[in-house]
Enzyme design. Structure first.
Site, PDB file in Angstrom:
ATOM      1  N   GLY A  21      10.577 -17.746 -29.880  1.00  0.00           N
ATOM      2  CA  GLY A  21      10.622 -17.092 -31.193  1.00  0.00           C
ATOM      3  C   GLY A  21      10.854 -15.588 -31.066  1.00  0.00           C
ATOM      4  N   MET A  23       8.776 -13.158 -31.709  1.00  0.00           N
ATOM      5  CA  MET A  23       7.666 -12.515 -31.003  1.00  0.00           C
ATOM      6  C   MET A  23       7.617 -12.956 -29.543  1.00  0.00           C
ATOM      7  SD  MET A  23       6.075 -10.218 -32.517  1.00  0.00           S
ATOM      8  CE  MET A  23       4.778 -10.098 -31.293  1.00  0.00           C
ATOM      9  N   GLY A  84      -1.821 -15.008 -32.523  1.00  0.00           N
ATOM     10  CA  GLY A  84      -1.153 -14.080 -33.446  1.00  0.00           C
ATOM     11  C   GLY A  84      -0.500 -14.809 -34.598  1.00  0.00           C
ATOM     12  N   THR A  86       0.271 -16.606 -37.953  1.00  0.00           N
ATOM     13  CA  THR A  86      -0.332 -16.406 -39.281  1.00  0.00           C
ATOM     14  C   THR A  86      -0.146 -17.651 -40.146  1.00  0.00           C
ATOM     15  OG1 THR A  86       1.688 -15.412 -40.151  1.00  0.00           O
ATOM     16  CG2 THR A  86       0.081 -13.911 -39.169  1.00  0.00           C
ATOM     17  N   HIS A 141       8.422  -8.104 -45.708  1.00  0.00           N
ATOM     18  CA  HIS A 141       8.794  -8.626 -44.386  1.00  0.00           C
ATOM     19  C   HIS A 141      10.222  -9.169 -44.422  1.00  0.00           C
ATOM     20  CE1 HIS A 141       4.435  -8.606 -43.500  1.00  0.00           C
ATOM     21  NE2 HIS A 141       4.813  -8.542 -42.236  1.00  0.00           N
ATOM     22  N   LYS A 145      10.428 -14.836 -42.656  1.00  0.00           N
ATOM     23  CA  LYS A 145       8.972 -15.071 -42.662  1.00  0.00           C
ATOM     24  C   LYS A 145       8.633 -16.189 -43.643  1.00  0.00           C
ATOM     25  CE  LYS A 145       4.500 -12.760 -42.848  1.00  0.00           C
ATOM     26  NZ  LYS A 145       4.030 -13.372 -41.607  1.00  0.00           N
TER      27      LYS A 145
END
Ligand code: NAP
Length: 251
Positions: A21, A23, A84, A86, A141, A145
């Site tokens: 991904g 991140m 991390g 969400t 964002h 997202k």
């Protein structure tokens, strides 16, 4: 007992759930430059790579669905876990509490130190300003997202509700509203678009003044650095749940 001796050379071994991904890729790129930590493997939605038993710390930047399995794996292998991801629900938080009886788990919807500071400032401001100040939390964002409001916006909402001695659930209102505003509400608004990394602001709106706290993430590197710092710190902590990416002074 946490597993010992799995470090690769003198570097801390990092395994990433969500390695493909945005991140996951950012953290891997950071690890390539790091002399403290090294990538030992990870997973995506379709594959796994490397050896999880070589890891000292597991990082999860994926989606909420596999979290129960990730927690089981971390617990079975006795590995510290940084979460991390969400969009977690109350059920996920119960599972985290359960697993944290035997392993250290750091769960933070935002790994930036600036946001950790903003959260404390927000709580303090809500404590000091009376209920005549209306509170609005806004976030923006990138277009990819999926969860909204962001986990960070909700954590900021929890901080201001705590500062007022309230439960966020009781005072939260989302989106556009018509009609007169009710006293004590905490409003959320969301924008999605472009490549925005992450912007959050809290406005305390009084009759004659507005106090505003705001934060802009300028690069995804910010969260990757925070996650790595959190991982290096977490590996030496006892079992339990931790919620800030680095220890902050309390006041
Ligand atoms: N805490 C923080 O500071 C922070 C900062 C930024 C983002 N986040 C959060 O971190 C999470 C990841 O963000 P991102 O932008 O990297 O997302 P992303 O680009 O969509 O990447 C998601 C990753 O999860 C994997 N994945 C998707 N579905 C899966 C499944 N069912 N089982 C296992 N793996 C699965 C994907 O694999 P494929 O490549 O195979 O699809 C990919 O590796 C989000 O929840 C985001 O809100 C947190």
């Amino acid at each position: 007992m946490l597993s010992k001796g799995s470090s690769v050379g003198s570097s801390v071994g990092i395994y990433i759930f969500g390695m493909t991904g945005r991140m996951g890729r950012e953290i891997r790129s950071l690890l390539e430059e790091s002399s403290d930590a090294v990538f030992v493997g990870g997973t995506s939605s379709t594959q796994s790579q490397g050896d999880i038993t070589a890891a000292d710390v597991l990082l999860d930047f994926s989606v909420p669905i596999p979290l129960a399995a990730t927690l089981d794996q971390a617990r079975a292998l006795a590995k510290p876990l940084v979460i991390g991801t969400t969009g977690l629900t109350d059920d996920h938080f119960s599972l985290i509490e359960q697993a944290a009886k035997t392993i250290p788990i750091l769960q933070a919807s935002n790994m930036s130190f600036g946001i950790a500071v903003m959260t404390q400032l927000a709580q303090l401001a809500a404590q000091l300003l009376d209920v005549s100040y209306d509170i609005e939390i806004s976030e923006a964002h990138h277009r990819h997202k999926v969860d909204a409001p962001s986990g960070t916006a909700l954590s900021l909402g929890e901080a201001v509700a705590k500062g007022r001695g309230q439960s966020l659930e009781m005072v939260r209102v989302d989106g556009n509203r018509s009609g007169r505003r009710q006293a004590g509400q905490i409003g959320f608004s969301v924008q999605r678009g472009g490549g925005v990394i992450g912007e959050h602001s809290i406005r305390f709106m009084g009759d004659d003044e507005i106090l505003e706290l705001s934060h802009k993430g300028l690069s995804r590197r910010l969260f990757a650095r925070g996650a790595l710092k959190a991982a290096l710190w977490l590996k030496d902590q006892p079992a339990g749940v931790y919620t800030t990416p680095s220890p902050l002074p309390t006041f």
